[in-house]
Motif scaffolding. Structure first.
Motif, PDB file in Angstrom:
ATOM      1  N   GLU A   1       0.830  -1.210   0.000  1.00  0.00           N
ATOM      2  CA  GLU A   1       0.000   0.000   0.000  1.00  0.00           C
ATOM      3  C   GLU A   1       0.865   1.262   0.000  1.00  0.00           C
ATOM      4  OE1 GLU A   1      -2.522  -0.377   3.387  1.00  0.00           O
ATOM      5  OE2 GLU A   1      -3.629  -2.100   2.588  1.00  0.00           O
ATOM      6  N   ALA A   2       1.943   1.232   0.769  1.00  0.00           N
ATOM      7  CA  ALA A   2       2.840   2.389   0.830  1.00  0.00           C
ATOM      8  C   ALA A   2       3.541   2.607  -0.508  1.00  0.00           C
ATOM      9  CB  ALA A   2       3.866   2.182   1.938  1.00  0.00           C
ATOM     10  N   ASN A   3       3.850   1.523  -1.201  1.00  0.00           N
ATOM     11  CA  ASN A   3       4.481   1.604  -2.525  1.00  0.00           C
ATOM     12  C   ASN A   3       3.555   2.318  -3.516  1.00  0.00           C
ATOM     13  OD1 ASN A   3       6.066  -0.906  -4.701  1.00  0.00           O
ATOM     14  ND2 ASN A   3       5.814   1.284  -4.957  1.00  0.00           N
ATOM     15  N   ASP A   4       2.290   1.921  -3.538  1.00  0.00           N
ATOM     16  CA  ASP A   4       1.325   2.537  -4.447  1.00  0.00           C
ATOM     17  C   ASP A   4       1.111   4.014  -4.095  1.00  0.00           C
ATOM     18  OD1 ASP A   4      -0.533   2.664  -6.517  1.00  0.00           O
ATOM     19  OD2 ASP A   4      -2.208   2.129  -5.191  1.00  0.00           O
ATOM     20  N   ALA A   5       0.987   4.298  -2.815  1.00  0.00           N
ATOM     21  CA  ALA A   5       0.778   5.681  -2.372  1.00  0.00           C
ATOM     22  C   ALA A   5       1.998   6.553  -2.693  1.00  0.00           C
ATOM     23  CB  ALA A   5       0.486   5.698  -0.871  1.00  0.00           C
ATOM     24  N   PHE A   6       3.177   5.974  -2.573  1.00  0.00           N
ATOM     25  CA  PHE A   6       4.428   6.691  -2.877  1.00  0.00           C
ATOM     26  C   PHE A   6       4.420   7.176  -4.327  1.00  0.00           C
ATOM     27  CE2 PHE A   6       8.773   6.693  -4.505  1.00  0.00           C
ATOM     28  CZ  PHE A   6       9.508   7.334  -3.520  1.00  0.00           C
ATOM     29  N   MET A   7       4.066   6.308  -5.250  1.00  0.00           N
ATOM     30  CA  MET A   7       4.059   6.657  -6.667  1.00  0.00           C
ATOM     31  C   MET A   7       2.987   7.705  -6.974  1.00  0.00           C
ATOM     32  SD  MET A   7       6.563   5.030  -7.961  1.00  0.00           S
ATOM     33  CE  MET A   7       6.229   5.306  -9.698  1.00  0.00           C
ATOM     34  N   LYS A   8       1.807   7.538  -6.406  1.00  0.00           N
ATOM     35  CA  LYS A   8       0.721   8.490  -6.661  1.00  0.00           C
ATOM     36  C   LYS A   8       1.042   9.873  -6.093  1.00  0.00           C
ATOM     37  CE  LYS A   8      -2.999   5.070  -6.834  1.00  0.00           C
ATOM     38  NZ  LYS A   8      -4.226   4.537  -6.175  1.00  0.00           N
ATOM     39  N   LYS A   9       1.702   9.900  -4.953  1.00  0.00           N
ATOM     40  CA  LYS A   9       2.033  11.169  -4.305  1.00  0.00           C
ATOM     41  C   LYS A   9       3.121  11.931  -5.059  1.00  0.00           C
ATOM     42  CE  LYS A   9       4.098  12.942  -0.014  1.00  0.00           C
ATOM     43  NZ  LYS A   9       4.605  12.559   1.340  1.00  0.00           N
ATOM     44  N   HIS A  10       4.190  11.243  -5.407  1.00  0.00           N
ATOM     45  CA  HIS A  10       5.358  11.936  -5.964  1.00  0.00           C
ATOM     46  C   HIS A  10       5.319  12.116  -7.476  1.00  0.00           C
ATOM     47  CE1 HIS A  10       7.258  12.132  -2.092  1.00  0.00           C
ATOM     48  NE2 HIS A  10       7.194  10.814  -1.935  1.00  0.00           N
ATOM     49  N   TYR A  11       4.376  11.455  -8.140  1.00  0.00           N
ATOM     50  CA  TYR A  11       4.271  11.620  -9.591  1.00  0.00           C
ATOM     51  C   TYR A  11       2.897  12.146 -10.001  1.00  0.00           C
ATOM     52  CZ  TYR A  11       8.722   9.227  -9.868  1.00  0.00           C
ATOM     53  OH  TYR A  11      10.054   8.902  -9.724  1.00  0.00           O
ATOM     54  N   ALA A  12       2.254  12.821  -9.082  1.00  0.00           N
ATOM     55  CA  ALA A  12       0.929  13.389  -9.369  1.00  0.00           C
ATOM     56  C   ALA A  12       1.000  14.440 -10.472  1.00  0.00           C
ATOM     57  CB  ALA A  12       0.343  13.997  -8.096  1.00  0.00           C
ATOM     58  N   ASP A  13       2.137  15.125 -10.572  1.00  0.00           N
ATOM     59  CA  ASP A  13       2.290  16.165 -11.594  1.00  0.00           C
ATOM     60  C   ASP A  13       2.948  15.627 -12.866  1.00  0.00           C
ATOM     61  OD1 ASP A  13       4.717  15.656 -10.476  1.00  0.00           O
ATOM     62  OD2 ASP A  13       5.344  17.754 -10.287  1.00  0.00           O
ATOM     63  N   ASP A  14       3.038  14.322 -12.968  1.00  0.00           N
ATOM     64  CA  ASP A  14       3.635  13.686 -14.152  1.00  0.00           C
ATOM     65  C   ASP A  14       2.648  12.634 -14.674  1.00  0.00           C
ATOM     66  OD1 ASP A  14       5.152  12.482 -16.083  1.00  0.00           O
ATOM     67  OD2 ASP A  14       6.897  12.113 -14.810  1.00  0.00           O
ATOM     68  N   PRO A  15       1.642  13.086 -15.415  1.00  0.00           N
ATOM     69  CA  PRO A  15       0.566  12.191 -15.861  1.00  0.00           C
ATOM     70  C   PRO A  15       1.050  10.962 -16.626  1.00  0.00           C
ATOM     71  CG  PRO A  15       0.001  14.480 -16.294  1.00  0.00           C
ATOM     72  CD  PRO A  15       1.436  14.463 -15.883  1.00  0.00           C
ATOM     73  N   LYS A  16       2.061  11.129 -17.468  1.00  0.00           N
ATOM     74  CA  LYS A  16       2.534  10.000 -18.268  1.00  0.00           C
ATOM     75  C   LYS A  16       3.142   8.911 -17.389  1.00  0.00           C
ATOM     76  CE  LYS A  16       3.352  12.498 -22.583  1.00  0.00           C
ATOM     77  NZ  LYS A  16       4.348  12.854 -23.627  1.00  0.00           N
ATOM     78  N   THR A  17       3.971   9.344 -16.441  1.00  0.00           N
ATOM     79  CA  THR A  17       4.585   8.362 -15.538  1.00  0.00           C
ATOM     80  C   THR A  17       3.522   7.690 -14.682  1.00  0.00           C
ATOM     81  OG1 THR A  17       6.655   9.614 -15.441  1.00  0.00           O
ATOM     82  CG2 THR A  17       6.242   8.068 -13.651  1.00  0.00           C
TER      83      THR A  17
ATOM     84  N   ASN B   1       0.037   3.031 -13.255  1.00  0.00           N
ATOM     85  CA  ASN B   1      -1.280   2.416 -13.066  1.00  0.00           C
ATOM     86  C   ASN B   1      -1.466   1.198 -13.970  1.00  0.00           C
ATOM     87  OD1 ASN B   1      -2.202   4.167 -11.055  1.00  0.00           O
ATOM     88  ND2 ASN B   1      -2.878   5.695 -12.568  1.00  0.00           N
ATOM     89  N   MET B   2      -0.842   1.238 -15.134  1.00  0.00           N
ATOM     90  CA  MET B   2      -0.955   0.111 -16.052  1.00  0.00           C
ATOM     91  C   MET B   2      -0.091  -1.073 -15.601  1.00  0.00           C
ATOM     92  SD  MET B   2      -0.898   2.073 -19.751  1.00  0.00           S
ATOM     93  CE  MET B   2      -0.883   0.521 -20.646  1.00  0.00           C
ATOM     94  N   ALA B   3       1.021  -0.771 -14.942  1.00  0.00           N
ATOM     95  CA  ALA B   3       1.962  -1.838 -14.585  1.00  0.00           C
ATOM     96  C   ALA B   3       1.963  -2.188 -13.108  1.00  0.00           C
ATOM     97  CB  ALA B   3       3.379  -1.411 -14.997  1.00  0.00           C
ATOM     98  N   LYS B   4       1.217  -1.455 -12.301  1.00  0.00           N
ATOM     99  CA  LYS B   4       1.356  -1.646 -10.861  1.00  0.00           C
ATOM    100  C   LYS B   4       0.860  -3.012 -10.371  1.00  0.00           C
ATOM    101  CE  LYS B   4      -2.909   0.582  -9.189  1.00  0.00           C
ATOM    102  NZ  LYS B   4      -3.394   1.695  -8.325  1.00  0.00           N
ATOM    103  N   GLY B   5      -0.028  -3.636 -11.121  1.00  0.00           N
ATOM    104  CA  GLY B   5      -0.466  -4.970 -10.708  1.00  0.00           C
ATOM    105  C   GLY B   5       0.726  -5.908 -10.605  1.00  0.00           C
ATOM    106  N   THR B   6       1.585  -5.855 -11.610  1.00  0.00           N
ATOM    107  CA  THR B   6       2.777  -6.704 -11.613  1.00  0.00           C
ATOM    108  C   THR B   6       3.808  -6.211 -10.608  1.00  0.00           C
ATOM    109  OG1 THR B   6       2.443  -7.235 -13.955  1.00  0.00           O
ATOM    110  CG2 THR B   6       4.649  -7.600 -13.033  1.00  0.00           C
ATOM    111  N   GLN B   7       4.020  -4.897 -10.584  1.00  0.00           N
ATOM    112  CA  GLN B   7       5.044  -4.318  -9.710  1.00  0.00           C
ATOM    113  C   GLN B   7       4.715  -4.539  -8.234  1.00  0.00           C
ATOM    114  OE1 GLN B   7       7.952  -3.003 -10.634  1.00  0.00           O
ATOM    115  NE2 GLN B   7       7.447  -3.491 -12.752  1.00  0.00           N
ATOM    116  N   LEU B   8       3.468  -4.316  -7.871  1.00  0.00           N
ATOM    117  CA  LEU B   8       3.095  -4.497  -6.466  1.00  0.00           C
ATOM    118  C   LEU B   8       3.136  -5.972  -6.070  1.00  0.00           C
ATOM    119  CD1 LEU B   8       0.170  -1.920  -6.147  1.00  0.00           C
ATOM    120  CD2 LEU B   8       2.548  -1.690  -5.373  1.00  0.00           C
TER     121      LEU B   8
END
Length: 220
Positions: A137-153, A158-165
């Motif tokens: 959960e912290a991993n997902d929140a980390f990405m959403k928080k720090h890349y909120a201003d980078d839509p492409k990233t 979001n497309m790959a997080k199923g595998t990454q998480l």
């Protein structure tokens, strides 16, 4: 000039500003004459020969081929070039040292920030499975928080997080340490924006601090 003077060894005369010397052995080559007038008429070849010898041996006025002012100017130019070269080398050395110092400081600052957040929370989970889910959960929140201003990233995440998480979860369980997992979840939740590219280093720092093998009695 009389004949006796002409016959004297080492006698001198001046011919157009040049010193002319002759010896008895040269001048006496002319045929002898009884009267002084005849002697003078017979001696001119000796004068000419002596003049030629004098000039050939450096009797003329010497001229220097070096201009002192030009030499001084050349020396100053070379000194200026050497000074400019030394100054350029010194400037590059200082720039390189300043860059290295800045990089070292940045690295030290980053390590200090990672060290500050990689600690255990006040309360630890009782089970490894719970601790690992907190890391996910912290991993997902980390990405959403720090890349909120980078839509492409964020879109790629979001497309790959199923595998990454899923990989994050498996790695956490493999580590088998509630302390490491709790540290990782806490650190990811509290990481400042400057550390958004240091996700892997944050996880590794927790492992280095708290890994001690599977915790007894805390299996999932």
């Amino acid at each position: 000039m009389d004949a006796s003077a002409a016959d004297s060894p080492g006698a001198e005369t001046t011919f157009r500003g040049a010193d002319v010397r002759w010896g008895r052995s040269i001048c006496n080559l002319a045929p002898a004459r009884k009267d002084s007038h005849a002697v003078m008429l017979a001696r001119p070849p000796c004068f000419a020969l002596a003049l030629i010898v004098s000039v050939a041996c450096g009797g003329g006025t010497a001229t220097s081929g070096t201009d002192p002012k030009a030499a001084e100017a050349e020396a100053k130019a070379k000194a200026a070039e050497a000074k400019a070269r030394d100054e350029a080398l010194e400037r590059r050395r200082k720039e390189r040292e300043a860059k290295e110092a800045a990089e070292a400081k940045a690295e030290a600052d980053k390590k200090a920030k990672i060290d500050a957040i990689t600690k255990l929370p006040d309360k630890l989970p009782k089970k490894l499975k719970t601790a690992c889910e907190q890391v996910v959960e912290a991993n997902d929140a980390f990405m959403k928080k720090h890349y909120a201003d980078d839509p492409k990233t964020l879109e790629r995440w979001n497309m790959a997080k199923g595998t990454q998480l899923g990989m994050t979860r498996q790695q956490c369980i493999k580590e088998g340490s509630i302390e490491v997992a709790a540290c990782q979840a806490h650190a990811l939740a509290n990481a400042p924006a400057e550390l958004k590219k240091d996700f892997a280093q944050i996880l590794l720092a927790c492992k280095e601090k708290f890994a001690s093998g599977p915790a007894e009695g805390k299996a999932p």
